[in-house]
Design a protein around this motif. Structure first.
Motif, PDB file in Angstrom:
ATOM      1  N   MET A 106       0.834  -1.207   0.000  1.00  0.00           N
ATOM      2  CA  MET A 106       0.000   0.000   0.000  1.00  0.00           C
ATOM      3  C   MET A 106       0.866   1.253   0.000  1.00  0.00           C
ATOM      4  O   MET A 106       0.629   2.186  -0.775  1.00  0.00           O
ATOM      5  CB  MET A 106      -0.930  -0.009   1.213  1.00  0.00           C
ATOM      6  CG  MET A 106      -1.886   1.135   1.205  1.00  0.00           C
ATOM      7  SD  MET A 106      -3.015   0.972  -0.180  1.00  0.00           S
ATOM      8  CE  MET A 106      -4.536   1.222   0.640  1.00  0.00           C
ATOM      9  N   MET A 107       1.882   1.273   0.846  1.00  0.00           N
ATOM     10  CA  MET A 107       2.787   2.422   0.918  1.00  0.00           C
ATOM     11  C   MET A 107       3.528   2.588  -0.414  1.00  0.00           C
ATOM     12  O   MET A 107       3.661   3.701  -0.921  1.00  0.00           O
ATOM     13  CB  MET A 107       3.792   2.243   2.054  1.00  0.00           C
ATOM     14  CG  MET A 107       4.839   3.319   2.115  1.00  0.00           C
ATOM     15  SD  MET A 107       4.213   4.867   2.723  1.00  0.00           S
ATOM     16  CE  MET A 107       4.630   4.699   4.432  1.00  0.00           C
ATOM     17  N   ALA A 108       3.979   1.481  -0.989  1.00  0.00           N
ATOM     18  CA  ALA A 108       4.712   1.532  -2.259  1.00  0.00           C
ATOM     19  C   ALA A 108       3.847   2.151  -3.355  1.00  0.00           C
ATOM     20  O   ALA A 108       4.329   2.971  -4.141  1.00  0.00           O
ATOM     21  CB  ALA A 108       5.173   0.140  -2.670  1.00  0.00           C
ATOM     22  N   MET A 109       2.577   1.802  -3.397  1.00  0.00           N
ATOM     23  CA  MET A 109       1.674   2.361  -4.407  1.00  0.00           C
ATOM     24  C   MET A 109       1.534   3.879  -4.244  1.00  0.00           C
ATOM     25  O   MET A 109       1.447   4.606  -5.227  1.00  0.00           O
ATOM     26  CB  MET A 109       0.289   1.704  -4.318  1.00  0.00           C
ATOM     27  CG  MET A 109       0.241   0.308  -4.889  1.00  0.00           C
ATOM     28  SD  MET A 109      -1.353  -0.533  -4.639  1.00  0.00           S
ATOM     29  CE  MET A 109      -2.536   0.726  -5.015  1.00  0.00           C
ATOM     30  N   MET A 110       1.528   4.343  -3.010  1.00  0.00           N
ATOM     31  CA  MET A 110       1.347   5.773  -2.746  1.00  0.00           C
ATOM     32  C   MET A 110       2.611   6.573  -3.036  1.00  0.00           C
ATOM     33  O   MET A 110       2.533   7.682  -3.565  1.00  0.00           O
ATOM     34  CB  MET A 110       0.931   6.000  -1.288  1.00  0.00           C
ATOM     35  CG  MET A 110      -0.466   5.560  -0.989  1.00  0.00           C
ATOM     36  SD  MET A 110      -0.988   5.718   0.746  1.00  0.00           S
ATOM     37  CE  MET A 110       0.154   6.794   1.501  1.00  0.00           C
ATOM     38  N   VAL A 111       3.771   6.037  -2.698  1.00  0.00           N
ATOM     39  CA  VAL A 111       5.006   6.822  -2.809  1.00  0.00           C
ATOM     40  C   VAL A 111       5.745   6.649  -4.135  1.00  0.00           C
ATOM     41  O   VAL A 111       6.589   7.466  -4.469  1.00  0.00           O
ATOM     42  CB  VAL A 111       5.974   6.541  -1.631  1.00  0.00           C
ATOM     43  CG1 VAL A 111       5.329   6.875  -0.305  1.00  0.00           C
ATOM     44  CG2 VAL A 111       6.511   5.130  -1.651  1.00  0.00           C
ATOM     45  N   LYS A 112       5.411   5.623  -4.906  1.00  0.00           N
ATOM     46  CA  LYS A 112       6.150   5.370  -6.139  1.00  0.00           C
ATOM     47  C   LYS A 112       6.101   6.542  -7.124  1.00  0.00           C
ATOM     48  O   LYS A 112       7.160   6.980  -7.595  1.00  0.00           O
ATOM     49  CB  LYS A 112       5.668   4.083  -6.802  1.00  0.00           C
ATOM     50  CG  LYS A 112       6.497   3.688  -8.013  1.00  0.00           C
ATOM     51  CD  LYS A 112       6.065   2.354  -8.577  1.00  0.00           C
ATOM     52  CE  LYS A 112       6.960   1.961  -9.741  1.00  0.00           C
ATOM     53  NZ  LYS A 112       6.630   0.633 -10.238  1.00  0.00           N
ATOM     54  N   PRO A 113       4.936   7.088  -7.469  1.00  0.00           N
ATOM     55  CA  PRO A 113       4.922   8.197  -8.444  1.00  0.00           C
ATOM     56  C   PRO A 113       5.728   9.429  -7.992  1.00  0.00           C
ATOM     57  O   PRO A 113       6.565   9.918  -8.759  1.00  0.00           O
ATOM     58  CB  PRO A 113       3.438   8.510  -8.633  1.00  0.00           C
ATOM     59  CG  PRO A 113       2.737   7.234  -8.262  1.00  0.00           C
ATOM     60  CD  PRO A 113       3.565   6.649  -7.161  1.00  0.00           C
ATOM     61  N   PRO A 114       5.542   9.943  -6.757  1.00  0.00           N
ATOM     62  CA  PRO A 114       6.347  11.108  -6.386  1.00  0.00           C
ATOM     63  C   PRO A 114       7.838  10.799  -6.247  1.00  0.00           C
ATOM     64  O   PRO A 114       8.680  11.644  -6.565  1.00  0.00           O
ATOM     65  CB  PRO A 114       5.750  11.584  -5.053  1.00  0.00           C
ATOM     66  CG  PRO A 114       4.897  10.482  -4.563  1.00  0.00           C
ATOM     67  CD  PRO A 114       4.535   9.637  -5.739  1.00  0.00           C
ATOM     68  N   LEU A 115       8.187   9.589  -5.809  1.00  0.00           N
ATOM     69  CA  LEU A 115       9.602   9.219  -5.709  1.00  0.00           C
ATOM     70  C   LEU A 115      10.245   9.118  -7.085  1.00  0.00           C
ATOM     71  O   LEU A 115      11.378   9.559  -7.272  1.00  0.00           O
ATOM     72  CB  LEU A 115       9.766   7.888  -4.968  1.00  0.00           C
ATOM     73  CG  LEU A 115       9.715   7.950  -3.461  1.00  0.00           C
ATOM     74  CD1 LEU A 115       9.751   6.542  -2.871  1.00  0.00           C
ATOM     75  CD2 LEU A 115      10.838   8.787  -2.903  1.00  0.00           C
ATOM     76  N   LYS A 116       9.532   8.542  -8.028  1.00  0.00           N
ATOM     77  CA  LYS A 116      10.058   8.425  -9.401  1.00  0.00           C
ATOM     78  C   LYS A 116      10.296   9.827  -9.964  1.00  0.00           C
ATOM     79  O   LYS A 116      11.349  10.095 -10.552  1.00  0.00           O
ATOM     80  CB  LYS A 116       9.063   7.637 -10.267  1.00  0.00           C
ATOM     81  CG  LYS A 116       9.535   7.406 -11.671  1.00  0.00           C
ATOM     82  CD  LYS A 116      10.672   6.413 -11.705  1.00  0.00           C
ATOM     83  CE  LYS A 116      11.036   6.077 -13.145  1.00  0.00           C
ATOM     84  NZ  LYS A 116      12.354   5.469 -13.238  1.00  0.00           N
ATOM     85  N   LYS A 117       9.346  10.717  -9.761  1.00  0.00           N
ATOM     86  CA  LYS A 117       9.498  12.099 -10.240  1.00  0.00           C
ATOM     87  C   LYS A 117      10.687  12.769  -9.553  1.00  0.00           C
ATOM     88  O   LYS A 117      11.469  13.472 -10.185  1.00  0.00           O
ATOM     89  CB  LYS A 117       8.211  12.885  -9.979  1.00  0.00           C
ATOM     90  CG  LYS A 117       8.262  14.290 -10.508  1.00  0.00           C
ATOM     91  CD  LYS A 117       6.948  15.017 -10.291  1.00  0.00           C
ATOM     92  CE  LYS A 117       7.066  16.428 -10.844  1.00  0.00           C
ATOM     93  NZ  LYS A 117       5.878  17.206 -10.603  1.00  0.00           N
ATOM     94  N   PHE A 118      10.849  12.532  -8.249  1.00  0.00           N
ATOM     95  CA  PHE A 118      11.934  13.118  -7.480  1.00  0.00           C
ATOM     96  C   PHE A 118      13.302  12.676  -7.994  1.00  0.00           C
ATOM     97  O   PHE A 118      14.172  13.505  -8.267  1.00  0.00           O
ATOM     98  CB  PHE A 118      11.769  12.774  -5.992  1.00  0.00           C
ATOM     99  CG  PHE A 118      12.896  13.240  -5.127  1.00  0.00           C
ATOM    100  CD1 PHE A 118      13.082  14.587  -4.869  1.00  0.00           C
ATOM    101  CD2 PHE A 118      13.777  12.337  -4.558  1.00  0.00           C
ATOM    102  CE1 PHE A 118      14.126  15.028  -4.065  1.00  0.00           C
ATOM    103  CE2 PHE A 118      14.818  12.758  -3.750  1.00  0.00           C
ATOM    104  CZ  PHE A 118      14.992  14.113  -3.501  1.00  0.00           C
TER     105      PHE A 118
END
Length: 130
Positions: A106-118
Motif C-alpha cells: 500500500m505504501m509503495a503504491m502511494m510513494v512510487k509516483p512522487p519518488l520516481k518524479k523526485f
C-alpha cells in the motif's frame, strides 16, 4: 521497491562528480524547485518538498569515483539512494540514481509516483551541472 533514474551524461570527470555527490551540502543544488527546507550537516542532510514530510539522508557508503550511497536516517522508512558514476572519458561521466526501499504494498503504491518524479528531477539537475 526499486526505482532507477535514466542514466545521464555529465560534463565532469568521474572523480569530480564523486566529490560533488560526496558533499551533502551540494544536494541543495540538484533539488527540485519546490523545496521548502534544506539543512546540511557534516554527513547528512534534511529536506522537505512542498506537501511532503521532512526526509533526512545520511552518507552510508563512499566508493571513490564510482558510487555514493545515502541512507534514510529513519528506521521507520528504510531506503537508500545510490549514485552510480561511470567514467566515459577524462572529462565526462555517466550518472544513474537508484532508489531501493522496503515498503508494504500500500505504501509503495502511494510513494512510487512522487519518488520516481523526485529521482528523475535529481538526475536531470545533475545532467545540467557544469
Amino acid at each position: 521497491m526499486n526505482l532507477e533514474s535514466p542514466t545521464v551524461s555529465v560534463q565532469k570527470s568521474s572523480n569530480d562528480m564523486f566529490e560533488f555527490l560526496a558533499k551533502v551540502e551540494n544536494f541543495e543544488q540538484i533539488m527540485p524547485e519546490n523545496i521548502d527546507k534544506f539543512e546540511a550537516r557534516e554527513d547528512s542532510f534534511l529536506f522537505a518538498l512542498s506537501g511532503m514530510p521532512e526526509i533526512k539522508l545520511k552518507l552510508q557508503e563512499l566508493v571513490p569515483s564510482s558510487k555514493v550511497v545515502l541512507a534514510s536516517a529513519s528506521d521507520k522508512i528504510p531506503f537508500t539512494l545510490t549514485g552510480h558514476i561511470t567514467e566515459t572519458s577524462e572529462t565526462t561521466c555517466d550518472v544513474q540514481l537508484v532508489f531501493e526501499g522496503k515498503f508494504n504494498m500500500m505504501m509503495a503504491m502511494m510513494v512510487k509516483p512522487p519518488l520516481k518524479k523526485f529521482i528523475n528531477t535529481l538526475s536531470e539537475n545533475i545532467e545540467s551541472l557544469t
